[in-house]
Design an enzyme around this catalytic site. Structure first.
Site, short mmCIF file in Angstrom:
data_model
loop_
_atom_site.label_atom_id
_atom_site.label_comp_id
_atom_site.label_asym_id
_atom_site.label_seq_id
_atom_site.Cartn_x
_atom_site.Cartn_y
_atom_site.Cartn_z
N THR A 82 0.82 -1.42 -0.06
CA THR A 82 -0.08 -0.05 0.11
C THR A 82 0.92 1.34 -0.12
OG1 THR A 82 -1.52 1.47 1.11
CG2 THR A 82 -0.28 -0.33 2.67
N SER A 121 -1.85 3.70 10.24
CA SER A 121 -2.75 2.93 10.94
C SER A 121 -1.94 1.73 11.10
CB SER A 121 -4.00 2.63 10.06
OG SER A 121 -3.71 1.58 9.23
N TYR A 139 -3.32 -1.35 10.21
CA TYR A 139 -3.41 -2.16 9.17
C TYR A 139 -2.19 -1.70 8.08
CZ TYR A 139 -4.08 -2.21 4.01
OH TYR A 139 -3.84 -2.41 2.75
N HIS A 140 -1.79 -0.47 7.91
CA HIS A 140 -0.78 -0.18 7.12
C HIS A 140 0.70 -0.52 7.67
CE1 HIS A 140 -3.68 2.94 5.60
NE2 HIS A 140 -3.16 2.87 4.64
N LYS A 146 1.40 -3.90 6.76
CA LYS A 146 2.07 -4.14 5.31
C LYS A 146 3.28 -3.86 5.36
CE LYS A 146 -1.54 -4.58 2.50
NZ LYS A 146 -1.98 -5.86 1.68
N1 USQ Z 1 -11.52 9.97 4.32
C1 USQ Z 1 -12.37 10.86 4.36
N2 USQ Z 1 -13.92 10.57 4.62
C2 USQ Z 1 -14.25 9.29 4.44
C3 USQ Z 1 -13.33 8.11 4.30
C4 USQ Z 1 -12.03 8.55 4.28
O1 USQ Z 1 -12.34 12.11 4.48
O2 USQ Z 1 -15.39 9.12 4.76
C5 USQ Z 1 -10.10 10.11 3.95
C6 USQ Z 1 -9.00 9.26 5.11
O3 USQ Z 1 -9.13 10.10 6.29
C7 USQ Z 1 -7.91 9.31 4.30
C8 USQ Z 1 -8.45 9.31 2.96
O4 USQ Z 1 -9.91 9.79 2.61
O5 USQ Z 1 -7.12 10.42 4.28
C9 USQ Z 1 -8.27 7.85 2.15
O6 USQ Z 1 -9.26 6.98 2.99
P1 USQ Z 1 -9.70 5.41 2.71
O7 USQ Z 1 -10.51 4.88 3.55
O8 USQ Z 1 -10.26 5.69 1.24
O9 USQ Z 1 -8.13 4.79 2.55
P2 USQ Z 1 -7.37 4.15 3.35
O10 USQ Z 1 -8.07 3.82 4.82
O11 USQ Z 1 -6.12 4.66 3.31
O12 USQ Z 1 -7.20 2.41 2.82
C10 USQ Z 1 -7.41 2.42 1.79
C11 USQ Z 1 -7.77 0.73 1.57
C12 USQ Z 1 -6.34 0.00 1.95
C13 USQ Z 1 -5.35 0.46 1.16
C14 USQ Z 1 -5.21 1.89 1.01
C15 USQ Z 1 -4.29 2.76 0.15
O13 USQ Z 1 -8.73 0.20 2.47
O14 USQ Z 1 -6.73 -1.53 1.76
O15 USQ Z 1 -4.31 -0.19 1.27
O16 USQ Z 1 -6.40 2.67 0.66
S1 USQ Z 1 -3.42 3.97 1.00
O17 USQ Z 1 -4.59 4.88 1.44
O18 USQ Z 1 -2.77 4.41 -0.22
O19 USQ Z 1 -2.64 3.62 1.93
#
Ligand code: USQ
Length: 383
Positions: free
Chosen positions: A145, A180, A182-183, A186
């Site tokens: 990720t 997090s 989870y991260h 990874k």
């Molecule tokens: N966010 C909001 N509002 C929401 C949901 C999320 O503002 O309702 C924000 C979060 O705070 C974050 C961003 O949007 O800053 C991305 O959140 P996300 O829930 O889309 O992504 P994340 O929790 O980081 O995890 C997801 C996948 C995970 C993958 C990751 C890639 O669930 O499996 O590894 O995206 S990354 O984000 O590049 O680490």
């Protein structure tokens, strides 16, 4: 090529199985339905019912003529991993078999320790041992990720950083600082794989993927029985998928905090092509190859504004509401990650155009009656 997909039931696993089998590969999927079980435990459900793997495999075969083998079991258990490897002998492996949610990993102790740390690290460790024992030349494609890097105040390279210190030079894994638990698992996966690449000469591609969006791929068409396991709830839904569902039911888009959080995004169609390109152009024996897997960057505010604009064109009333950020993360930061490796392998990105977004909204409108408002926000706090 004989390809084994670990985590073949999930949001990305099943679409990957169809894509690779449609390309003429011989595919098997393994899964223990963990995502389904966790959704039930936490009283949340995908946007539409998803048939189990046996049913989907039968349907896919009847429509396409392609067979996919199914193994149901828990890959944290060595006996099951061994049974799968003995009976399938893969030449390529895609490893998706992990608890994939950052908010879920922060929910409570059992979610953190048993279902995230234990699950994710045991599957990776068993996989490493299975490859060493049964097929040491098999290429592992691991889904990592972009969140492993966090949001550092310098450019993010593709996996590695050349460091010059006191007149000497060394190439290291790029510094990682996840946001997090989870991260963080990874990062631990990457460290395990890198250790065994150096020690046992495994061949591995680690795909540092950003948040994925979308629910239709070339193989699903509009057939909902073949569509991915699409979550929109706070625990398992990614941000753009959530915003689209929220727009459809008139729920104010849940921008966390200031909304300046930038991430690298990609359409699910691009995920499938990145994984396919990595398998068809494998890493060398003894190599850990790392690609940053996303095609464009957006802030949360930019995503919300896009959904609002396109939603309004479609006649929806879309409000945006900044809410207190339940996570611990930078809301304003520098973000400049490189992502040339997969493009050089031949990836042709699908960008987030108004047309793509309006198709997504129109597809979700068909399932409007299924949307459970109460699942959208529960406020899982990081601390
Ligand atoms: N966010 C909001 N509002 C929401 C949901 C999320 O503002 O309702 C924000 C979060 O705070 C974050 C961003 O949007 O800053 C991305 O959140 P996300 O829930 O889309 O992504 P994340 O929790 O980081 O995890 C997801 C996948 C995970 C993958 C990751 C890639 O669930 O499996 O590894 O995206 S990354 O984000 O590049 O680490």
């Amino acid at each position: 090529m004989k390809i084994l997909i670990l985590g073949g039931d999930g949001y990305l696993g099943w679409p990957t199985a169809m894509r690779l089998s449609a390309r003429g590969h011989e595919v098997a999927v393994a899964d223990n339905y963990l995502r389904r079980k966790l959704c039930k435990e936490e009283d949340t459900a995908p946007l539409f019912e998803v048939p189990d793997l046996y049913e989907r495999v039968r349907l896919w075969e009847s429509l396409s003529g392609h067979k996919v083998r199914v193994f149901i079991g828990d890959l944290t258990q060595w006996d099951f991993m061994e049974e799968v490897f003995k009976s399938f002998s893969p030449e390529g492996i895609v490893h998706y078999a992990e608890q994939p949610s950052a908010p879920y990993s922060m929910l409570h102790r059992r979610a953190a320790i048993i279902n995230t740390i234990q699950n994710n690290l045991l599957v990776t460790s068993n996989l490493i041992y299975a490859v060493k024992e049964f097929c040491p030349e098999t290429h592992i494609v691991k889904i990592g990720t972009m969140g492993e890097y966090g949001t550092p105040n310098i450019d993010i390279e593709e996996g590695w950083l050349d460091v010059e210190y006191k007149g000497r030079k060394q190439r290291f894994l790029y510094p990682r600082q996840a946001g997090s638990l989870y991260h963080t698992t990874k990062i631990m996966d990457t460290d395990l794989l890198w250790f065994y690449v150096r020690t046992w000469g495994l061949r591995v591609t680690d795909l540092m993927q950003g948040p994925v969006y979308g629910l239709v791929t070339e193989e699903t068409g509009e057939d909902e029985l073949l569509m991915p396991f699409f979550n929109y709830d706070e625990l398992f839904g990614t941000v753009l998928n959530r915003f689209v569902v929220q727009a459809v039911i008139g729920y104010p888009l849940t921008v966390y905090g200031g909304g300046g959080q930038i991430r690298g995004y990609l359409n699910i169609k691009d995920t499938l092509n990145c994984v396919r390109l990595s398998l068809e152009n494998p890493a060398k024996q003894g190599e850990l190859r790392i690609f940053n897997q996303f095609v464009e960057t957006f802030s949360v505010n930019e995503l919300a504004e896009k959904v609002q604009r396109v939603g309004q064109i479609l006649g929806l009333k879309v409000e945006i509401k900044s809410i207190e950020n339940p996570r611990v993360e930078a809301e304003e930061h520098y973000y400049n990650p490189s992502h040339t490796g997969l493009i050089e392998l031949g990836l042709k990105p699908h960008l987030l155009t108004d047309e793509v977004l309006s198709q997504m909204i129109e597809t979700v409108i068909k399932y409007k009656e299924n949307i459970n408002k109460d699942a959208i926000f529960r406020g899982v706090k990081w601390k």
